[in-house]
Design a protein around this motif. Structure first.
Motif, PDB file in Angstrom:
ATOM      1  N   ALA A 197     -46.781 -43.990 -61.361  1.00  0.00           N
ATOM      2  CA  ALA A 197     -46.172 -45.388 -62.075  1.00  0.00           C
ATOM      3  C   ALA A 197     -47.350 -46.158 -62.771  1.00  0.00           C
ATOM      4  N   VAL A 198     -48.522 -46.544 -62.086  1.00  0.00           N
ATOM      5  CA  VAL A 198     -49.525 -46.957 -62.924  1.00  0.00           C
ATOM      6  C   VAL A 198     -50.170 -46.389 -64.185  1.00  0.00           C
ATOM      7  N   GLU A 199     -50.193 -44.830 -64.176  1.00  0.00           N
ATOM      8  CA  GLU A 199     -50.631 -44.387 -65.403  1.00  0.00           C
ATOM      9  C   GLU A 199     -49.455 -44.702 -66.617  1.00  0.00           C
ATOM     10  N   ALA A 200     -48.033 -44.590 -66.092  1.00  0.00           N
ATOM     11  CA  ALA A 200     -47.201 -44.863 -67.215  1.00  0.00           C
ATOM     12  C   ALA A 200     -47.190 -46.155 -67.791  1.00  0.00           C
ATOM     13  N   ILE A 201     -47.431 -47.048 -66.781  1.00  0.00           N
ATOM     14  CA  ILE A 201     -47.311 -48.467 -67.236  1.00  0.00           C
ATOM     15  C   ILE A 201     -48.583 -48.627 -67.995  1.00  0.00           C
ATOM     16  N   GLN A 202     -49.888 -48.298 -67.850  1.00  0.00           N
ATOM     17  CA  GLN A 202     -50.930 -48.330 -68.455  1.00  0.00           C
ATOM     18  C   GLN A 202     -50.867 -47.539 -69.888  1.00  0.00           C
ATOM     19  N   GLN A 203     -50.235 -46.610 -70.055  1.00  0.00           N
ATOM     20  CA  GLN A 203     -49.985 -46.011 -71.222  1.00  0.00           C
ATOM     21  C   GLN A 203     -49.090 -46.297 -72.149  1.00  0.00           C
ATOM     22  N   GLY A 204     -48.300 -47.542 -71.947  1.00  0.00           N
ATOM     23  CA  GLY A 204     -47.201 -48.036 -72.729  1.00  0.00           C
ATOM     24  C   GLY A 204     -45.772 -48.268 -72.166  1.00  0.00           C
ATOM     25  N   ALA A 205     -45.465 -47.805 -70.823  1.00  0.00           N
ATOM     26  CA  ALA A 205     -44.221 -47.584 -70.490  1.00  0.00           C
ATOM     27  C   ALA A 205     -44.021 -49.091 -70.244  1.00  0.00           C
TER      28      ALA A 205
END
Length: 362
Positions: A97-105
């Motif tokens: 989840a953190v990776e997804a949000i950090q990359q723009g989701a």
């Protein structure tokens, strides 16, 4: 901040059963909404050419490509950069989840938790974040305009200082010999500062204003980069081999700059042996991995992540460079929906690898 509920959704998921389930949820919430489906990232990118798409839902785990790469591509394409994007995955791991949000989701949902309540909340939240992003982009554009004008104003007197130092070195015969090195240093540092200003602007511009993506022949981009560096290559006695590379969608000049920076690094950080630089590629489903291999001094384990940080020159103790070259490369690759990393070459030296969306021939 409230926006109208989207009336055209795009679902990108390789699992047909999951697409049907999500489509059913959306139909219950917005019976008249159009719902487009794509079974792969490449198909998703094609569907995104439709300007009526108002919200995108992407599966994280797809063959040869996770959804994060696709989010990167969406965020850095002018026509889609502000679209609300929701990552929907088969896992509830916090790290994902953190990776997804950090990359723009904009939002993240586990497939196990998807119902009309959670989906409705995620859509409205994504819409609000999208609006905030549009407002921030407007402010950033104004700030960038100021930065470019300020840089121009800084470089004008700087160029005058460098030019006058050069004139003094070559026209004043009566200049004391001990003073000449100081003038040479003024000229050298002035040129260094001008180059730093140019690189700082290039670093900012690669992410903030990518041009409309078009088909790019990576072989031609690599060959053009090598051609521009012909003098450096010949001076170092280097040999550059470029294999047949596929096509991608992107900005040709920026991808050419990627090859230029990586070849320059391979020449700069060489051993006593003549630099041997090999550029090759391998197709991985909807992506291509490009490898730039050299026989140089290599990159220590503790620096392989740091070298991509802005203004971080690792353990370098020379005066050349600003620590921005690889940062610019990383940002360009990310704007093209890919990622870049460094690993040791088996025979010594380094391999810089990066991924891009593969453009298949029709």
């Amino acid at each position: 901040m409230t926006q109208a509920f989207p009336q055209h959704f795009l679902i990108i998921d390789d699992d047909e059963v999951d697409r049907i389930a999500l489509k059913r949820r959306l139909r219950a919430m917005a019976p008249k909404a159009a719902i487009t489906e794509a079974a792969s990232p490449l198909d998703g990118l094609k569907e995104l050419e439709n300007p009526s798409i108002e919200c995108v839902m992407i599966d994280y785990d797809m063959p040869f490509c996770n959804g994060v790469s696709l989010v990167n591509s969406i965020r850095h394409t002018p026509a889609t950069r502000h679209l609300p994007v929701i990552m929907i995955t088969g896992t509830d791991e916090v790290a994902v989840a953190v990776e997804a949000i950090q990359q723009g989701a904009d939002e993240f949902l586990s497939k196990a938790d998807v119902n009309e309540t959670t989906l409705g909340w995620a859509i409205h939240s994504a819409l609000n974040r999208s609006e905030l992003r549009r407002e921030a982009a407007s402010r950033e554009a104004a700030l960038r305009s100021f930065a470019f004008h300020a840089a121009h104003d800084l470089k004008s007197p700087l160029n005058g200082i460098v030019g006058l130092a050069n004139v003094l070195q070559h026209t004043m015969d009566s200049l004391p010999a001990e003073a000449r090195p100081f003038l040479a240093k003024i000229e050298e540092q002035g040129r260094h500062m001008a180059s730093l200003i140019d690189n700082l602007l290039a670093f900012a511009d690669t992410e903030q204003s990518p041009a409309e993506f078009e088909p790019v022949d990576l072989t031609a981009a690599a060959q053009q980069a090598a051609s521009l560096l012909d003098a450096d290559i010949r001076e170092a006695g280097a040999h550059v081999t470029i294999s047949d590379l596929p096509k991608t969608r992107g900005h040709a000049a920026q991808l050419e700059r990627v090859f230029t920076n990586l070849i320059q690094n391979a020449i700069k950080y060489r051993t006593d042996a003549a630099p041997q630089i090999a550029i090759s590629a391998e197709a991985l489903g909807d992506q291509v991995r490009v490898d730039v291999r050299d026989n140089g001094i290599g990159v220590p384990d503790h620096l392989r992540e740091r070298i991509f940080n802005p203004l971080d020159r690792g353990d370098a103790d020379d005066d050349a460079g600003h620590g921005l070259g690889l940062s610019i490369v990383k940002r360009i690759i990310e704007t093209h929906g890919g990622r870049i990393w460094c690993q040791p070459a088996p025979e010594g030296g380094s391999v810089f690898s990066f991924t891009l969306i593969l453009l298949r021939e029709a």
